[in-house]
Design a protein around this motif. Structure first.
Motif, PDB file in Angstrom:
ATOM      1  N   MET A 125     114.575  63.462  97.449  1.00 43.41           N
ATOM      2  CA  MET A 125     114.364  64.495  98.456  1.00 43.41           C
ATOM      3  C   MET A 125     114.126  63.834  99.809  1.00 43.41           C
ATOM      4  SD  MET A 125     114.488  67.660  98.897  1.00 43.41           S
ATOM      5  CE  MET A 125     114.534  68.131  97.180  1.00 43.41           C
ATOM      6  N   PHE A 126     114.604  64.477 100.862  1.00 46.20           N
ATOM      7  CA  PHE A 126     114.524  63.898 102.192  1.00 46.20           C
ATOM      8  C   PHE A 126     113.165  64.179 102.827  1.00 46.20           C
ATOM      9  CE2 PHE A 126     119.157  65.169 101.858  1.00 46.20           C
ATOM     10  CZ  PHE A 126     119.508  63.975 101.246  1.00 46.20           C
ATOM     11  N   THR A 127     113.011  63.730 104.060  1.00 41.86           N
ATOM     12  CA  THR A 127     111.730  63.824 104.758  1.00 41.86           C
ATOM     13  C   THR A 127     111.219  65.254 104.841  1.00 41.86           C
ATOM     14  OG1 THR A 127     112.458  61.942 106.063  1.00 41.86           O
ATOM     15  CG2 THR A 127     110.540  63.152 106.864  1.00 41.86           C
ATOM     16  N   GLU A 128     112.115  66.237 104.920  1.00 40.00           N
ATOM     17  CA  GLU A 128     111.682  67.616 105.076  1.00 40.00           C
ATOM     18  C   GLU A 128     110.755  68.061 103.950  1.00 40.00           C
ATOM     19  OE1 GLU A 128     114.625  66.476 105.624  1.00 40.00           O
ATOM     20  OE2 GLU A 128     115.694  67.556 107.200  1.00 40.00           O
ATOM     21  N   ALA A 129     110.861  67.436 102.779  1.00 42.90           N
ATOM     22  CA  ALA A 129     110.021  67.831 101.652  1.00 42.90           C
ATOM     23  C   ALA A 129     108.543  67.661 101.971  1.00 42.90           C
ATOM     24  CB  ALA A 129     110.387  67.013 100.413  1.00 42.90           C
ATOM     25  N   GLN A 130     108.219  66.719 102.836  1.00 42.35           N
ATOM     26  CA  GLN A 130     106.828  66.465 103.172  1.00 42.35           C
ATOM     27  C   GLN A 130     106.228  67.591 104.019  1.00 42.35           C
ATOM     28  OE1 GLN A 130     106.514  62.531 104.928  1.00 42.35           O
ATOM     29  NE2 GLN A 130     108.284  61.865 103.760  1.00 42.35           N
ATOM     30  N   LEU A 131     107.049  68.493 104.521  1.00 46.28           N
ATOM     31  CA  LEU A 131     106.557  69.580 105.357  1.00 46.28           C
ATOM     32  C   LEU A 131     105.787  70.626 104.554  1.00 46.28           C
ATOM     33  CD1 LEU A 131     109.758  70.154 107.491  1.00 46.28           C
ATOM     34  CD2 LEU A 131     107.545  69.545 108.436  1.00 46.28           C
TER      35      LEU A 131
ATOM     36  N   ARG B  41     120.287  71.535  99.518  1.00 43.48           N
ATOM     37  CA  ARG B  41     121.632  72.077  99.357  1.00 43.48           C
ATOM     38  C   ARG B  41     121.595  73.590  99.214  1.00 43.48           C
ATOM     39  NH1 ARG B  41     126.219  69.295  98.763  1.00 43.48           N
ATOM     40  NH2 ARG B  41     125.157  67.377  98.154  1.00 43.48           N
ATOM     41  N   GLU B  42     120.582  74.103  98.533  1.00 43.13           N
ATOM     42  CA  GLU B  42     120.449  75.552  98.390  1.00 43.13           C
ATOM     43  C   GLU B  42     120.044  76.199  99.707  1.00 43.13           C
ATOM     44  OE1 GLU B  42     118.116  78.885  95.638  1.00 43.13           O
ATOM     45  OE2 GLU B  42     117.727  76.742  95.361  1.00 43.13           O
ATOM     46  N   PHE B  43     119.070  75.581 100.397  1.00 41.61           N
ATOM     47  CA  PHE B  43     118.610  76.154 101.662  1.00 41.61           C
ATOM     48  C   PHE B  43     119.748  76.212 102.681  1.00 41.61           C
ATOM     49  CE2 PHE B  43     117.114  75.562 106.004  1.00 41.61           C
ATOM     50  CZ  PHE B  43     116.286  76.664 106.150  1.00 41.61           C
ATOM     51  N   TYR B  44     120.385  75.067 102.920  1.00 44.62           N
ATOM     52  CA  TYR B  44     121.448  75.042 103.924  1.00 44.62           C
ATOM     53  C   TYR B  44     122.666  75.828 103.461  1.00 44.62           C
ATOM     54  CZ  TYR B  44     118.819  71.521 106.501  1.00 44.62           C
ATOM     55  OH  TYR B  44     117.855  70.870 107.220  1.00 44.62           O
ATOM     56  N   GLY B  45     123.030  75.695 102.188  1.00 45.64           N
ATOM     57  CA  GLY B  45     124.198  76.416 101.695  1.00 45.64           C
ATOM     58  C   GLY B  45     124.076  77.913 101.850  1.00 45.64           C
ATOM     59  N   SER B  46     122.856  78.442 101.684  1.00 46.81           N
ATOM     60  CA  SER B  46     122.654  79.886 101.806  1.00 46.81           C
ATOM     61  C   SER B  46     122.933  80.390 103.212  1.00 46.81           C
ATOM     62  CB  SER B  46     121.218  80.252 101.403  1.00 46.81           C
ATOM     63  OG  SER B  46     121.003  79.996 100.034  1.00 46.81           O
ATOM     64  N   LEU B  47     122.822  79.509 104.201  1.00 42.27           N
ATOM     65  CA  LEU B  47     123.121  79.918 105.576  1.00 42.27           C
ATOM     66  C   LEU B  47     124.572  80.354 105.717  1.00 42.27           C
ATOM     67  CD1 LEU B  47     121.253  77.087 107.528  1.00 42.27           C
ATOM     68  CD2 LEU B  47     120.443  79.414 107.068  1.00 42.27           C
TER      69      LEU B  47
ATOM     70  N   ARG C 275     128.098  76.052 105.874  1.00 43.96           N
ATOM     71  CA  ARG C 275     129.409  75.687 105.344  1.00 43.96           C
ATOM     72  C   ARG C 275     129.556  74.177 105.231  1.00 43.96           C
ATOM     73  NH1 ARG C 275     132.651  80.148 109.052  1.00 43.96           N
ATOM     74  NH2 ARG C 275     132.238  81.939 107.683  1.00 43.96           N
ATOM     75  N   ALA C 276     128.978  73.455 106.186  1.00 47.49           N
ATOM     76  CA  ALA C 276     129.023  71.992 106.131  1.00 47.49           C
ATOM     77  C   ALA C 276     128.274  71.482 104.901  1.00 47.49           C
ATOM     78  CB  ALA C 276     128.418  71.402 107.401  1.00 47.49           C
ATOM     79  N   ALA C 277     127.098  72.065 104.632  1.00 45.57           N
ATOM     80  CA  ALA C 277     126.311  71.633 103.480  1.00 45.57           C
ATOM     81  C   ALA C 277     127.042  71.889 102.173  1.00 45.57           C
ATOM     82  CB  ALA C 277     124.963  72.343 103.481  1.00 45.57           C
TER      83      ALA C 277
ATOM     84  N   LEU D 263     122.967  63.515 106.274  1.00 47.67           N
ATOM     85  CA  LEU D 263     123.486  63.495 107.643  1.00 47.67           C
ATOM     86  C   LEU D 263     123.501  64.906 108.224  1.00 47.67           C
ATOM     87  CD1 LEU D 263     124.884  61.876 109.963  1.00 47.67           C
ATOM     88  CD2 LEU D 263     127.059  62.440 108.857  1.00 47.67           C
ATOM     89  N   VAL D 264     124.004  65.861 107.454  1.00 50.71           N
ATOM     90  CA  VAL D 264     124.026  67.251 107.903  1.00 50.71           C
ATOM     91  C   VAL D 264     122.605  67.732 108.195  1.00 50.71           C
ATOM     92  CG1 VAL D 264     124.511  69.641 107.187  1.00 50.71           C
ATOM     93  CG2 VAL D 264     126.190  67.833 106.735  1.00 50.71           C
ATOM     94  N   SER D 265     121.666  67.412 107.307  1.00 46.50           N
ATOM     95  CA  SER D 265     120.293  67.896 107.478  1.00 46.50           C
ATOM     96  C   SER D 265     119.644  67.298 108.713  1.00 46.50           C
ATOM     97  CB  SER D 265     119.457  67.577 106.236  1.00 46.50           C
ATOM     98  OG  SER D 265     119.075  66.221 106.185  1.00 46.50           O
ATOM     99  N   LYS D 266     119.948  66.031 109.009  1.00 45.67           N
ATOM    100  CA  LYS D 266     119.332  65.408 110.185  1.00 45.67           C
ATOM    101  C   LYS D 266     119.951  65.930 111.480  1.00 45.67           C
ATOM    102  CE  LYS D 266     117.244  61.144 108.580  1.00 45.67           C
ATOM    103  NZ  LYS D 266     117.165  59.676 108.799  1.00 45.67           N
ATOM    104  N   VAL D 267     121.246  66.185 111.485  1.00 47.27           N
ATOM    105  CA  VAL D 267     121.853  66.788 112.672  1.00 47.27           C
ATOM    106  C   VAL D 267     121.258  68.181 112.890  1.00 47.27           C
ATOM    107  CG1 VAL D 267     123.996  67.648 113.690  1.00 47.27           C
ATOM    108  CG2 VAL D 267     123.964  65.424 112.532  1.00 47.27           C
TER     109      VAL D 267
END
Length: 299
Positions: free
Chosen positions: A1-7, A129-135, A185-187, A198-202
């Motif tokens: 899991m990426f850094t966002e998980a620490q939030l 992937r679920e969070f961004y994909g749902s967008l 769509r990118a995710a 990369l997508v999540s950091k952008v």
């Protein structure tokens, strides 16, 4: 899991079925049994929810509604000075209540006719992937809890203030909403963990902490800045770098401090050309090439 998980404070379901939000030792509400009980109850509502069911209403107290009133009023004043034009337009279009916390169903009722977005309940962290994909489906996963009343202008984690005053006002503006959909769509398009990161950091350095120049002055357009009472006053003093998706996608960040490095677009159109263009075209091959180029440039 990426850094966002620490939030997010971890949410666990114990053997007896009880849902518990594990607040950190330095969390403002860790010593408040009533607040912790509400946090647990709100998390349980989200965990019990299933797609197709009505989104459950969170049981807020008068004290928590007062937190919303205070934060909403303070942020509205700051937005008038420091938010970009598109964010101010989105806020005006959405017309959030200022005297009480809106339920997610209320947010959807106001938002869906504007851009088609709906809000879904999240107990805490949603897999990236679920969070961004749902967008891509114009769905936004949102927490429902609000920060502790003892420090209404601070939260160590994304709460309903961030999700709604930060994100919903931007999702109410069509050109913003298009960027979120493109990110989703990118995710879904990329397959490797590296490309997804990369997508999540952008996304992080744009739709969460993006800056755009308007009238020669830096203005906030990222939801993380728009929902932070403190950081929205400080972002202009960060190291504001030109838009560069490769560098945005490899820039490290510490979620516990104001961001020292941010990326500033020269116009709202440039946000769409550079960030939106990246979301529209990125695949695993492009992600690999951008990461390789960034690594070479850093040597």
């Amino acid at each position: 899991m990426f850094t966002e998980a620490q939030l997010y404070a971890p949410v666990v379901t114990r053997a007896d079925g009880d849902v518990v939000v594990e607040l950190g030792a330095d969390h403002p509400g860790v010593g408040d049994p009533a607040y912790r009980a509400r946090r647990n109850a709100i998390a349980a509502l989200a965990l019990d929810w299933r797609p197709g069911e009505p989104v459950p209403a969170a049981p807020y107290t008068a004290e928590e509604h007062e937190v919303w009133r205070v934060v909403s009023a303070e942020l509205e004043r700051k937005h008038e000075r420091l938010a970009c034009a598109a964010a101010r337009e989105g806020r005006a279009r959405l017309a959030l209540p200022v005297d009480h916390i809106p339920q997610l169903t209320d947010v959807t009722a106001a938002l869906a006719p504007l851009t088609g977005f709906t809000y879904l309940p999240a107990a805490g962290l949603v897999p990236l992937r679920e969070f961004y994909g749902s967008l891509a489906d114009r769905c936004f996963w949102s927490t429902q809890y609000i920060r502790h009343h003892s420090v209404p202008l601070y939260t160590p984690e994304p709460d309903v203030v961030h999700e709604v005053i930060g994100h919903a006002i931007t999702l109410a503006e069509p050109s913003y909403a298009a960027l979120y959909v493109a990110a989703g769509r990118a995710a879904r398009r990329v397959e490797s963990a590296e490309a997804l990161e990369l997508v999540s950091k952008v996304f992080w350095f744009s739709l969460e902490f993006g800056v755009v120049r308007e009238g020669g002055e830096p203005r906030a357009y990222g939801a993380g800045l728009l929902s932070s009472y403190g950081e929205i006053e400080e972002f202009a003093h960060a190291d504001l770098r030109p838009l560069d998706v490769a560098r945005m996608g490899t820039q490290t960040y510490d979620i516990t401090h104001y961001q020292p490095v941010l990326f500033a677009a020269e116009s709202w159109q440039q946000v769409h050309d550079v960030v939106g263009g990246f979301f529209d075209t990125v695949d695993d091959d492009l992600a690999e090439r951008l990461l390789r180029e960034a690594s070479t440039a850093a040597r």
